[in-house]
Scaffold this active site. Structure first.
Site, PDB file in Angstrom:
ATOM      1  N   ASP A   1       0.846  -1.185   0.000  1.00 29.04           N
ATOM      2  CA  ASP A   1       0.000   0.000   0.000  1.00 29.04           C
ATOM      3  C   ASP A   1       0.888   1.243   0.000  1.00 29.04           C
ATOM      4  O   ASP A   1       1.601   1.494   0.977  1.00 29.04           O
ATOM      5  CB  ASP A   1      -0.878  -0.044   1.267  1.00 29.04           C
ATOM      6  CG  ASP A   1      -2.031   0.941   1.174  1.00 29.04           C
ATOM      7  OD1 ASP A   1      -1.828   2.019   0.591  1.00 29.04           O
ATOM      8  OD2 ASP A   1      -3.120   0.616   1.674  1.00 29.04           O
ATOM      9  N   ASP A   2       0.893   1.976  -1.101  1.00 29.49           N
ATOM     10  CA  ASP A   2       1.672   3.217  -1.231  1.00 29.49           C
ATOM     11  C   ASP A   2       3.173   2.991  -1.369  1.00 29.49           C
ATOM     12  O   ASP A   2       3.958   3.930  -1.146  1.00 29.49           O
ATOM     13  CB  ASP A   2       1.439   4.185  -0.050  1.00 29.49           C
ATOM     14  CG  ASP A   2       0.011   4.698   0.031  1.00 29.49           C
ATOM     15  OD1 ASP A   2      -0.797   4.391  -0.869  1.00 29.49           O
ATOM     16  OD2 ASP A   2      -0.298   5.413   0.999  1.00 29.49           O
TER      17      ASP A   2
ATOM     18  N   CYS B   1      -6.193   4.118  -3.534  1.00 26.63           N
ATOM     19  CA  CYS B   1      -6.447   2.796  -2.968  1.00 26.63           C
ATOM     20  C   CYS B   1      -7.686   2.055  -3.473  1.00 26.63           C
ATOM     21  O   CYS B   1      -7.585   0.994  -4.077  1.00 26.63           O
ATOM     22  CB  CYS B   1      -6.533   2.984  -1.466  1.00 26.63           C
ATOM     23  SG  CYS B   1      -6.412   1.455  -0.603  1.00 26.63           S
TER      24      CYS B   1
ATOM     25  N   ARG C   1      -7.687  -1.223  -6.116  1.00 28.31           N
ATOM     26  CA  ARG C   1      -8.013  -2.580  -5.666  1.00 28.31           C
ATOM     27  C   ARG C   1      -9.227  -3.154  -6.397  1.00 28.31           C
ATOM     28  O   ARG C   1      -9.282  -4.351  -6.689  1.00 28.31           O
ATOM     29  CB  ARG C   1      -8.272  -2.561  -4.154  1.00 28.31           C
ATOM     30  CG  ARG C   1      -6.992  -2.494  -3.376  1.00 28.31           C
ATOM     31  CD  ARG C   1      -7.136  -1.776  -2.046  1.00 28.31           C
ATOM     32  NE  ARG C   1      -5.857  -1.194  -1.685  1.00 28.31           N
ATOM     33  CZ  ARG C   1      -4.966  -1.774  -0.882  1.00 28.31           C
ATOM     34  NH1 ARG C   1      -5.252  -2.916  -0.293  1.00 28.31           N
ATOM     35  NH2 ARG C   1      -3.804  -1.217  -0.648  1.00 28.31           N
TER      36      ARG C   1
ATOM     37  N   HIS D   1     -10.593  -2.575   1.739  1.00 25.63           N
ATOM     38  CA  HIS D   1     -10.906  -1.220   1.228  1.00 25.63           C
ATOM     39  C   HIS D   1     -11.809  -1.205  -0.006  1.00 25.63           C
ATOM     40  O   HIS D   1     -11.684  -0.329  -0.873  1.00 25.63           O
ATOM     41  CB  HIS D   1      -9.614  -0.427   0.961  1.00 25.63           C
ATOM     42  CG  HIS D   1      -9.803   1.039   1.252  1.00 25.63           C
ATOM     43  ND1 HIS D   1      -8.804   1.973   1.170  1.00 25.63           N
ATOM     44  CD2 HIS D   1     -10.924   1.730   1.624  1.00 25.63           C
ATOM     45  CE1 HIS D   1      -9.285   3.166   1.467  1.00 25.63           C
ATOM     46  NE2 HIS D   1     -10.559   3.052   1.750  1.00 25.63           N
TER      47      HIS D   1
ATOM     48  N   SER E   1      -8.230   1.961   5.173  1.00 25.35           N
ATOM     49  CA  SER E   1      -6.852   2.390   5.444  1.00 25.35           C
ATOM     50  C   SER E   1      -6.582   2.561   6.926  1.00 25.35           C
ATOM     51  O   SER E   1      -7.485   2.865   7.711  1.00 25.35           O
ATOM     52  CB  SER E   1      -6.551   3.702   4.724  1.00 25.35           C
ATOM     53  OG  SER E   1      -6.600   3.502   3.340  1.00 25.35           O
TER      54      SER E   1
ATOM     55  N   HIS F   1       1.588   2.355   3.919  1.00 22.24           N
ATOM     56  CA  HIS F   1       0.659   3.473   4.095  1.00 22.24           C
ATOM     57  C   HIS F   1       0.907   4.068   5.481  1.00 22.24           C
ATOM     58  O   HIS F   1       1.091   3.320   6.441  1.00 22.24           O
ATOM     59  CB  HIS F   1      -0.771   2.916   3.982  1.00 22.24           C
ATOM     60  CG  HIS F   1      -1.835   3.960   3.841  1.00 22.24           C
ATOM     61  ND1 HIS F   1      -2.154   4.833   4.845  1.00 22.24           N
ATOM     62  CD2 HIS F   1      -2.669   4.238   2.813  1.00 22.24           C
ATOM     63  CE1 HIS F   1      -3.154   5.624   4.435  1.00 22.24           C
ATOM     64  NE2 HIS F   1      -3.472   5.281   3.199  1.00 22.24           N
TER      65      HIS F   1
ATOM     66  N   ASP G   1      -0.428  -0.847  -4.711  1.00 20.40           N
ATOM     67  CA  ASP G   1      -1.707  -0.324  -5.214  1.00 20.40           C
ATOM     68  C   ASP G   1      -1.604   1.012  -5.932  1.00 20.40           C
ATOM     69  O   ASP G   1      -2.440   1.350  -6.755  1.00 20.40           O
ATOM     70  CB  ASP G   1      -2.734  -0.228  -4.067  1.00 20.40           C
ATOM     71  CG  ASP G   1      -2.355   0.787  -3.004  1.00 20.40           C
ATOM     72  OD1 ASP G   1      -1.156   1.140  -2.905  1.00 20.40           O
ATOM     73  OD2 ASP G   1      -3.246   1.224  -2.256  1.00 20.40           O
ATOM     74  N   ASN G   2      -0.577   1.792  -5.546  1.00 19.43           N
ATOM     75  CA  ASN G   2      -0.348   3.087  -6.204  1.00 19.43           C
ATOM     76  C   ASN G   2       1.011   3.599  -5.768  1.00 19.43           C
ATOM     77  O   ASN G   2       1.708   2.958  -4.981  1.00 19.43           O
ATOM     78  CB  ASN G   2      -1.463   4.096  -5.881  1.00 19.43           C
ATOM     79  CG  ASN G   2      -1.817   4.170  -4.417  1.00 19.43           C
ATOM     80  OD1 ASN G   2      -2.935   3.847  -4.009  1.00 19.43           O
ATOM     81  ND2 ASN G   2      -0.865   4.571  -3.581  1.00 19.43           N
TER      82      ASN G   2
ATOM     83  N   LYS H   1       1.461   9.018  -5.636  1.00 17.03           N
ATOM     84  CA  LYS H   1       0.074   8.641  -5.333  1.00 17.03           C
ATOM     85  C   LYS H   1      -0.906   9.774  -5.616  1.00 17.03           C
ATOM     86  O   LYS H   1      -0.666  10.925  -5.238  1.00 17.03           O
ATOM     87  CB  LYS H   1      -0.005   8.295  -3.844  1.00 17.03           C
ATOM     88  CG  LYS H   1      -1.410   8.055  -3.315  1.00 17.03           C
ATOM     89  CD  LYS H   1      -1.363   7.634  -1.849  1.00 17.03           C
ATOM     90  CE  LYS H   1      -2.758   7.404  -1.280  1.00 17.03           C
ATOM     91  NZ  LYS H   1      -2.731   6.834   0.067  1.00 17.03           N
TER      92      LYS H   1
END
Lengths: 468, 468
Positions: A42-43, A82, A86, A140, A163, A236, A288-289, A309
């Site tokens: 995540d991130d 996010c 997903r 999420h 998150s 994240h 995810d990003n 992001k």
């Protein structure tokens, strides 16, 4: 001679039983469907792994995974934030088609929407083929009961529903809370299947516990086939590392957290190897990003890519991606061809002998040959959406921005007509715009693709994120 | 029995001869001095290799070299431009101490200065120990006869005396000449030993010819010990690739050129392996300074580092560096500790049993244990000079800028008091300055180091670059 006959018959029966058992086992093995593991950060930024060039962040397990597998250097998330990212991964289609994007950008604890029942997740598809399925980590895609993983094709769920910075109950300004992380500020629930088992989730140990659950699922399902979707809570913000990793990396708390994720990757691969599953399991690692840049050193790095992001510059959506399946994915391969995490849907369907849905518009491809090193990527185009606005399109090596906007800025979006054109192979950092007058065919092609694509989403459903 | 006796004696003699031969060979092997190869690129960026994170530039030979050796992620050139960087490498001392820096920044065809006879190059040091020495490539430490490699410890020289963009005789504005590269615009001479053999040097084939000369030297000196200094002409602009590489990379002409350099690295390693020299040869690959950014896509990328060639930001002086010696340098190692290309001087001296000069101020360390994976880097400080001005100092993970200035800007330099402080391990991109009030000990330490260091160069000789 009666006794001999009995012995004779018994022996025959035993031999036959053995033979048939062995034949059956061999047949099962030959036809055995491959397992799938998706480890999803995540991130995490494009430039945050050792094998993607970070100078101080040490990721020996991921570097080794890349050395044994394939580094995908032009693999995109479905979106730059996010929830839509997903949704794209789970559905093999752009979030605009499922209503999983909106003005609010992601789902929040006060959201009422989520992934609709009419959607068909890759987990549901694989269940049709007899797969055991688990989601361990951050979902999420809706935190109300009907949206949770067990209602979308997963036999098992263990994780947080949104998150880890949501449910901030500290009363402190959010960013200050992040700079002084304390688990009590964030009241995120931890869920097992459909039941809340801990609140606030203890984020200090969450990566360790996810890893335990993930490896346990693998071991329990070693006779396969299985699908493990393993979306980590980190990196994240707010960042938390367990005692074993806290303060240990050169790269500060962000490094501690990523090095714990790297450890977790090692545990998964080790479990697969120890259970004789390596050659029959495709593992894909990605994010995810892009990195969340306003958080300074608590955010990651996109390396040489632009922005992060939330933006449709490359740094927002191109992900550090590694594919691994010894004996199938060639060791040490580097693949610069365009592909998308949405393509995992079509790839898994193909490998599992399932048919991707035919009754709806899909945005997925079959990367089987690509991952085996036997062919180019079938993906010819990439559409960069920011929420419900089409910002850019990539076709081959060209990217055309119709609208640009940095992720976290007060500046309004800038429209480009003709589009702002880059050659992403020569200029992956999007620094040197091409002259439109020298690239008329590309400008025309971009405009045509845009029009066709927009027509294809004319009947897009309402946003689940903006539902009230 | 007489006959038997003869056989017996003969057998004994043969056995003895074999044994003594083997013992001798083992003794020679044990005492054999290691060979050294330094492959030195020109203006290659920190982010330009696959193993340093570039998404489209393919460098399989260097990636393999890194997999078999050590990636050094915090290794610095002695300066951010050509002449002083090379002087630092050759002498193991900062260019300010040898007069090899100045207002003109580098040597030009109309320069009269060069490397002074009183300086002791690493080639001269290794010759004392019986090494065969060759310099193949771009010298740039003075083009007048007395300054050329054969007068500074090299038995053999083949290459160009200064940068490939000098002697521009096209009459075109320089940058336009670069954008429309044509070998005839650049009238650079090619020299063998002390003799000009071609003018203009055909740059289209120069990497191929350098590689031929380099591998020939290795083969001719396989009984060793030898030192091959192999400073490539490229990817300094103007860019030229041979027919085999021209137009072949995804990364445009810059990529073609770097992929040809990667091929050349492969040829060198292959030659070493084929001649049984791999385990006794330390090969170091690096670059003289960061990417030349005003040339847009014809310049390289510093990855996540800030700025490029000509500046004392990290992008100007931190180099993608790979060390290789199978069986000695651990395979697949990644080392983030600070070291400098000036340290090669002390390292080679140590490995060859030579003593570094004692009669002058040196800036070199012995990296033997570091490269063997047996210890931390002995380097504790790095001084960042821009020409004749001390701009910054690094100590441990901290970097303090006393003066900053982008490389190619019309803005004047900016002085910082207290110095602008960064944590390069947490923030290698120099994006997030630390607060001086929270880092008083570091500020004080930086100021002390600066004062001591400046005192150590109080008697610096006059600039060779500004000589008229």
């Amino acid at each position: 001679m009666r006794r001999l006959n009995v012995f004779y018959v018994m022996t025959l029966l035993i031999v036959a039983a053995f033979a048939s058992g062995e034949l059956e086992a061999a047949a099962v093995k030959a036809n055995r469907l491959p397992n799938f593991v998706v480890i999803f950060c995540d991130d995490l930024g494009y430039g945050d792994l050792g094998c993607y060039g970070h100078p101080t962040l040490k990721t020996p397990n991921l570097d080794q995974m890349a050395a044994e597998g394939m580094k995908l250097t032009s693999c995109y998330a479905a979106a730059s934030v996010c929830t839509p990212s997903r949704a794209g991964l789970m559905l093999g289609r752009l979030p605009i088609r499922s209503g999983m994007c909106g003005k609010r950008r992601v789902l929040f604890p006060d959201s009422v929407g989520g992934l609709q029942e009419s959607e068909i997740t890759i987990a549901e598809k694989l269940k049709e083929r007899g797969y055991a399925t688990a989601c361990v980590g951050k979902w999420h895609l809706g935190h109300h009961q009907q949206y949770l993983p067990p209602n979308h094709g997963f036999d098992f769920y263990f994780g947080i529903p949104y998150s880890n910075d949501m449910d901030n109950v500290s009363g402190l300004p959010w960013q200050e809370g992040v700079k002084n992380p304390n688990v009590a500020y964030f009241n995120v629930p931890l869920i097992r299947n459909l039941e809340e088992i801990e609140r606030p989730a203890n984020q200090l140990t969450i990566t360790q516990r996810y890893t335990q659950e993930a490896t346990k699922f693998i071991k329990e399902n070693k006779d396969g086939p299985f699908f493990l979707y393993f979306p980590h809570t980190f990196p994240h913000v707010p960042l938390f590392a367990s005692e074993k990793f806290d303060g240990k990396s050169l790269r500060g708390l962000y490094g501690d957290v990523v090095e714990e994720l790297d450890w977790s990757v090692g545990q998964v691969l080790k479990t697969l190897k120890e259970n004789g599953l390596a050659e029959n399991t495709l593992v894909v690692f990605s994010s995810d990003n892009g990195p969340w840049m306003p958080f300074d050193e608590q955010g990651g790095s996109a390396g040489l890519l632009r922005e992060g992001k939330g933006s449709t510059w490359e740094g927002g959506m191109r992900e550090p991606t590694v594919a691994w399946r010894p004996g199938f994915v060639p060791a040490g391969a580097v693949n610069a061809e365009m592909c998308s995490l949405m393509d995992l849907y079509g790839t898994f369907c193909s490998m599992a002998g399932a048919e991707a849905p035919q009754d709806r518009m899909m945005d997925t491809n079959d990367l089987t040959a690509t991952l085996a090193g036997n062919g180019p990527s079938p993906r010819k185009e990439m559409f960069y959406w920011r929420d419900t606005r089409l910002m850019a399109v990539r076709f081959g090596k060209y990217k055309a921005h119709f609208v640009t906007q940095d992720a976290y800025t007060k500046e309004p979006p800038v429209e480009h007509d003709p589009p702002l054109l880059f050659d992403l192979e020569v200029d992956p950092g999007e620094k040197y715009p091409l002259k439109p007058e020298e690239h008329q065919p590309q400008v025309k092609k971009a405009q045509e693709l845009r029009a066709t694509h927009l027509a294809s989403v004319a009947d897009a459903p309402p946003s689940q994120l903006d539902r009230k």
